[in-house]
Write a protein that holds these residues in place. Structure first.
Motif, PDB file in Angstrom:
ATOM      1  N   UNK A   1       9.985   0.502   0.712  1.00 50.99           N
ATOM      2  CA  UNK A   1       9.274  -0.037   1.871  1.00 50.99           C
ATOM      3  C   UNK A   1       9.725   0.653   3.152  1.00 50.99           C
ATOM      4  N   UNK A   2       8.763   0.992   4.002  1.00 47.35           N
ATOM      5  CA  UNK A   2       9.082   1.670   5.262  1.00 47.35           C
ATOM      6  C   UNK A   2       8.580   0.904   6.473  1.00 47.35           C
TER       7      UNK A   2
ATOM      8  N   UNK B   1       0.853  -1.184   0.000  1.00 49.73           N
ATOM      9  CA  UNK B   1       0.000   0.000   0.000  1.00 49.73           C
ATOM     10  C   UNK B   1       0.892   1.239   0.000  1.00 49.73           C
ATOM     11  N   UNK B   2       0.608   2.181  -0.893  1.00 46.91           N
ATOM     12  CA  UNK B   2       1.398   3.409  -1.004  1.00 46.91           C
ATOM     13  C   UNK B   2       0.519   4.527  -1.530  1.00 46.91           C
ATOM     14  N   UNK B   3       0.983   5.748  -1.384  1.00 44.83           N
ATOM     15  CA  UNK B   3       0.245   6.890  -1.928  1.00 44.83           C
ATOM     16  C   UNK B   3       0.219   6.849  -3.455  1.00 44.83           C
ATOM     17  N   UNK B   4       1.223   6.217  -4.040  1.00 47.27           N
ATOM     18  CA  UNK B   4       1.279   6.087  -5.487  1.00 47.27           C
ATOM     19  C   UNK B   4       2.641   5.570  -5.890  1.00 47.27           C
ATOM     20  N   UNK B   5       2.854   5.308  -7.172  1.00 47.99           N
ATOM     21  CA  UNK B   5       4.170   4.869  -7.639  1.00 47.99           C
ATOM     22  C   UNK B   5       5.256   5.871  -7.240  1.00 47.99           C
ATOM     23  N   UNK B   6       6.412   5.344  -6.910  1.00 48.87           N
ATOM     24  CA  UNK B   6       7.539   6.194  -6.555  1.00 48.87           C
ATOM     25  C   UNK B   6       7.517   6.719  -5.138  1.00 48.87           C
TER      26      UNK B   6
ATOM     27  N   UNK C   1       6.749   5.934  -0.613  1.00 49.07           N
ATOM     28  CA  UNK C   1       6.955   4.964   0.458  1.00 49.07           C
ATOM     29  C   UNK C   1       5.799   3.967   0.470  1.00 49.07           C
ATOM     30  N   UNK C   2       6.080   2.758   0.976  1.00 52.08           N
ATOM     31  CA  UNK C   2       5.067   1.708   0.933  1.00 52.08           C
ATOM     32  C   UNK C   2       5.060   0.885   2.209  1.00 52.08           C
TER      33      UNK C   2
END
Length: 236
Positions: A50-51, A18-23, A25-26
């Motif tokens: 990944x965070x 799950x991330x805000x979008x490509x490129x 943090x996830x």
């Protein structure tokens, strides 16, 4: 918002990124057995960093690759305190019969573990996550609900919950493993899920996605819930 998912391992456990979008943090959710190669491919495909790793509960089919990935990327793994012992001794969560699949494999905690707390908000990767403790399938099962932006095309609100093995499409989590309790699971579902909007999408730990509304009206395991709970009047 980017949500990528795939099923991995002998139990076909759903792992999500799950991330805000490509490129950006996830978050990695439930990297189970054999999930690591697909996680790495997805991270590269979408240029994600990944965070953190979020674990909906401690059963081995959801945590098998957590330590490997957490330590590889030097990121923390989040899990509820009640299921944390399973990270080092997964056999306590699956019982003697299923423990045979572990064999001589040695498990250990990731270098950094953070414990989920019921009712807290975790802000990470630019996303605020709501955490709800929902025991019954396992003592430390949690529901993870990200605060997502409205759909840019329709302006409608978007609501998603990662339910782990609490609620499935047409089913609920098994309760015959150590620490499981059928009535407790039904109580958790009533208290933490049935008060939510019918349109909320459920992304479960196994199988296809569903919605709260579909499960409220069609899940055979929820027929014994009082009508007030099934209709959402038993709120969060």
């Amino acid at each position: 918002m980017l949500i990528a998912g795939f099923a991995a391992g002998m139990f076909q456990t759903n792992c999500y990124l799950v991330a805000e979008g490509p490129g950006s943090d996830a978050i990695i959710i439930d990297p189970g057995q054999d999930a690591a190669p697909n996680v790495r491919e997805a991270l590269a495909e979408y240029s994600l960093t990944p965070v953190a790793i979020f674990l909906t509960h401690g059963h081995l089919d959801h945590t098998w690759n957590a330590q490997e990935l957490a330590d590889e990327f030097s990121i923390p793994a989040y899990i509820h305190a009640a299921d944390r012992p399973m990270l080092t001794d997964p056999g306590v969560g699956v019982g003697r019969a299923l423990s045979q699949m572990i064999g001589d494999t040695v498990f250990r905690e990731p270098e950094k573990v953070i414990e989920f707390v019921d009712g807290e908000d975790v802000e990470i990767a630019g996303i605020r996550w709501g955490v709800a403790h929902a025991p019954g399938h396992s003592p430390g099962s949690v529901l993870l609900t990200p605060d997502l932006p409205d759909d840019p095309e329709t302006g409608e609100s978007v609501s998603v919950c990662f339910s782990g093995d609490v609620l499935f499409n047409g089913s609920i989590g098994r309760t015959d493993l150590p620490g499981g309790n059928h009535q407790q699971l039904l109580d958790s579902i009533a208290a933490t899920l049935m008060g939510r909007d019918d349109h909320q999408v459920i992304l479960p730990g196994h199988g296809p996605q569903t919605t709260i509304g579909a499960e409220r009206t069609g899940n055979p395991f929820l027929v014994d819930l009082p009508d007030a709970q099934k209709k959402g009047r038993f709120g969060l």
